[in-house]
Design a protein around this motif. Structure first.
Motif, PDB file in Angstrom:
ATOM      1  N   GLN A 114       0.815  -1.221   0.000  1.00 45.70           N
ATOM      2  CA  GLN A 114       0.000   0.000   0.000  1.00 45.70           C
ATOM      3  C   GLN A 114       0.847   1.269   0.000  1.00 45.70           C
ATOM      4  N   ASN A 115       2.116   1.169  -0.335  1.00 46.78           N
ATOM      5  CA  ASN A 115       3.007   2.327  -0.381  1.00 46.78           C
ATOM      6  C   ASN A 115       2.676   3.125  -1.641  1.00 46.78           C
ATOM      7  N   GLU A 116       1.607   3.913  -1.566  1.00 49.37           N
ATOM      8  CA  GLU A 116       1.063   4.610  -2.735  1.00 49.37           C
ATOM      9  C   GLU A 116       2.013   5.643  -3.319  1.00 49.37           C
ATOM     10  N   SER A 117       2.840   6.259  -2.478  1.00 44.44           N
ATOM     11  CA  SER A 117       3.730   7.298  -2.988  1.00 44.44           C
ATOM     12  C   SER A 117       5.001   6.716  -3.593  1.00 44.44           C
ATOM     13  N   GLY A 118       5.276   5.438  -3.308  1.00 46.84           N
ATOM     14  CA  GLY A 118       6.503   4.833  -3.814  1.00 46.84           C
ATOM     15  C   GLY A 118       7.741   5.288  -3.055  1.00 46.84           C
ATOM     16  N   TRP A 119       7.539   5.892  -1.889  1.00 50.12           N
ATOM     17  CA  TRP A 119       8.659   6.387  -1.082  1.00 50.12           C
ATOM     18  C   TRP A 119       9.481   5.220  -0.580  1.00 50.12           C
ATOM     19  N   LYS A 120      10.788   5.295  -0.784  1.00 48.42           N
ATOM     20  CA  LYS A 120      11.689   4.243  -0.327  1.00 48.42           C
ATOM     21  C   LYS A 120      12.812   4.889   0.464  1.00 48.42           C
ATOM     22  N   ASN A 121      13.027   4.364   1.688  1.00 46.56           N
ATOM     23  CA  ASN A 121      14.047   4.918   2.557  1.00 46.56           C
ATOM     24  C   ASN A 121      14.605   3.773   3.410  1.00 46.56           C
ATOM     25  N   ASP A 122      15.828   3.371   3.120  1.00 49.31           N
ATOM     26  CA  ASP A 122      16.442   2.249   3.842  1.00 49.31           C
ATOM     27  C   ASP A 122      16.566   2.521   5.333  1.00 49.31           C
ATOM     28  N   LYS A 123      16.904   3.762   5.691  1.00 47.79           N
ATOM     29  CA  LYS A 123      17.036   4.111   7.109  1.00 47.79           C
ATOM     30  C   LYS A 123      15.682   3.943   7.823  1.00 47.79           C
ATOM     31  N   PHE A 124      14.617   4.381   7.177  1.00 55.33           N
ATOM     32  CA  PHE A 124      13.268   4.230   7.726  1.00 55.33           C
ATOM     33  C   PHE A 124      12.943   2.752   7.931  1.00 55.33           C
ATOM     34  N   ASP A 125      13.191   1.934   6.892  1.00 52.30           N
ATOM     35  CA  ASP A 125      12.887   0.508   6.974  1.00 52.30           C
ATOM     36  C   ASP A 125      13.637  -0.158   8.124  1.00 52.30           C
ATOM     37  N   GLN A 126      14.900   0.157   8.278  1.00 49.53           N
ATOM     38  CA  GLN A 126      15.712  -0.441   9.345  1.00 49.53           C
ATOM     39  C   GLN A 126      15.218  -0.009  10.720  1.00 49.53           C
ATOM     40  N   LEU A 127      14.915   1.278  10.862  1.00 46.50           N
ATOM     41  CA  LEU A 127      14.426   1.781  12.142  1.00 46.50           C
ATOM     42  C   LEU A 127      13.053   1.198  12.472  1.00 46.50           C
ATOM     43  N   LEU A 128      12.216   1.036  11.474  1.00 48.17           N
ATOM     44  CA  LEU A 128      10.895   0.442  11.679  1.00 48.17           C
ATOM     45  C   LEU A 128      11.011  -0.992  12.199  1.00 48.17           C
ATOM     46  N   LEU A 129      11.855  -1.767  11.582  1.00 53.73           N
ATOM     47  CA  LEU A 129      12.047  -3.147  12.039  1.00 53.73           C
ATOM     48  C   LEU A 129      12.616  -3.191  13.451  1.00 53.73           C
ATOM     49  N   ALA A 130      13.554  -2.301  13.745  1.00 56.93           N
ATOM     50  CA  ALA A 130      14.132  -2.243  15.091  1.00 56.93           C
ATOM     51  C   ALA A 130      13.085  -1.832  16.117  1.00 56.93           C
ATOM     52  N   ALA A 131      12.243  -0.867  15.771  1.00 59.43           N
ATOM     53  CA  ALA A 131      11.215  -0.378  16.699  1.00 59.43           C
ATOM     54  C   ALA A 131      10.190  -1.470  17.004  1.00 59.43           C
ATOM     55  N   ARG A 132       9.852  -2.259  16.013  1.00 57.31           N
ATOM     56  CA  ARG A 132       8.874  -3.333  16.218  1.00 57.31           C
ATOM     57  C   ARG A 132       9.389  -4.391  17.185  1.00 57.31           C
ATOM     58  N   GLY A 133      10.705  -4.523  17.308  1.00 58.35           N
ATOM     59  CA  GLY A 133      11.276  -5.508  18.211  1.00 58.35           C
ATOM     60  C   GLY A 133      11.803  -4.937  19.517  1.00 58.35           C
ATOM     61  N   GLU A 134      11.714  -3.617  19.680  1.00 53.28           N
ATOM     62  CA  GLU A 134      12.250  -2.967  20.889  1.00 53.28           C
ATOM     63  C   GLU A 134      11.350  -3.226  22.098  1.00 53.28           C
ATOM     64  N   THR A 135      11.934  -3.687  23.196  1.00 48.95           N
ATOM     65  CA  THR A 135      11.150  -3.975  24.401  1.00 48.95           C
ATOM     66  C   THR A 135      11.155  -2.828  25.399  1.00 48.95           C
ATOM     67  N   ASP A 136      12.114  -1.923  25.301  1.00 53.22           N
ATOM     68  CA  ASP A 136      12.159  -0.762  26.204  1.00 53.22           C
ATOM     69  C   ASP A 136      11.135   0.264  25.714  1.00 53.22           C
ATOM     70  N   GLU A 137      10.116   0.529  26.532  1.00 51.40           N
ATOM     71  CA  GLU A 137       9.004   1.378  26.103  1.00 51.40           C
ATOM     72  C   GLU A 137       9.436   2.803  25.753  1.00 51.40           C
ATOM     73  N   ALA A 138      10.288   3.394  26.556  1.00 49.99           N
ATOM     74  CA  ALA A 138      10.737   4.764  26.291  1.00 49.99           C
ATOM     75  C   ALA A 138      11.530   4.836  24.991  1.00 49.99           C
ATOM     76  N   ARG A 139      12.403   3.877  24.796  1.00 49.22           N
ATOM     77  CA  ARG A 139      13.202   3.857  23.560  1.00 49.22           C
ATOM     78  C   ARG A 139      12.307   3.614  22.341  1.00 49.22           C
ATOM     79  N   ARG A 140      11.355   2.672  22.469  1.00 51.28           N
ATOM     80  CA  ARG A 140      10.433   2.385  21.364  1.00 51.28           C
ATOM     81  C   ARG A 140       9.594   3.614  21.024  1.00 51.28           C
ATOM     82  N   THR A 141       9.141   4.327  22.051  1.00 54.61           N
ATOM     83  CA  THR A 141       8.356   5.547  21.830  1.00 54.61           C
ATOM     84  C   THR A 141       9.154   6.557  21.026  1.00 54.61           C
ATOM     85  N   GLN A 142      10.412   6.732  21.382  1.00 51.12           N
ATOM     86  CA  GLN A 142      11.267   7.681  20.652  1.00 51.12           C
ATOM     87  C   GLN A 142      11.504   7.212  19.221  1.00 51.12           C
ATOM     88  N   MET A 143      11.665   5.922  19.040  1.00 51.89           N
ATOM     89  CA  MET A 143      11.885   5.389  17.690  1.00 51.89           C
ATOM     90  C   MET A 143      10.672   5.652  16.794  1.00 51.89           C
TER      91      MET A 143
END
Length: 95
Positions: free
Chosen positions: A12-41
């Motif tokens: 559903q990426n309608e704009s076709g926006w691609k950003n490797d840094k975003f993708d990496q941070l998104l995957l890291a945030a989904r696995g982060e267990t520290d709530e404060a750190r995840r919130t900031q991510m």
């Protein structure tokens, strides 16, 4: 929603926006267990979307208001449109 609409390979990426840094941070945030750190991510991800992506999110209101001189009882209430959505209990048409 970030995974569905903004990840580089999201269907559903309608704009076709691609950003490797975003993708990496998104995957890291989904696995982060520290709530404060995840919130900031997630805040950082939203900032990236706001500042770098090419998408506009319009707002569509799905209600119409009509008015006639016969309408009685309708008055503004600051709880939302149409008298806080309780208009049917207080409004009538004058004969």
């Amino acid at each position: 929603m970030l995974s569905l609409f903004f990840k580089s390979d999201a269907p559903q990426n309608e704009s076709g926006w691609k950003n490797d840094k975003f993708d990496q941070l998104l995957l890291a945030a989904r696995g982060e267990t520290d709530e404060a750190r995840r919130t900031q991510m997630y805040a950082d991800l939203q900032t990236m979307v706001h500042e770098e992506s090419g998408i506009a999110i319009p707002y569509f209101m799905s209600s119409l208001d009509g008015h006639t001189r016969k309408l009685r009882g309708l008055s503004p209430i600051p709880l939302g449109g149409l008298m806080g959505f309780s208009f049917a209990e207080h409004v009538w048409l004058d004969a």
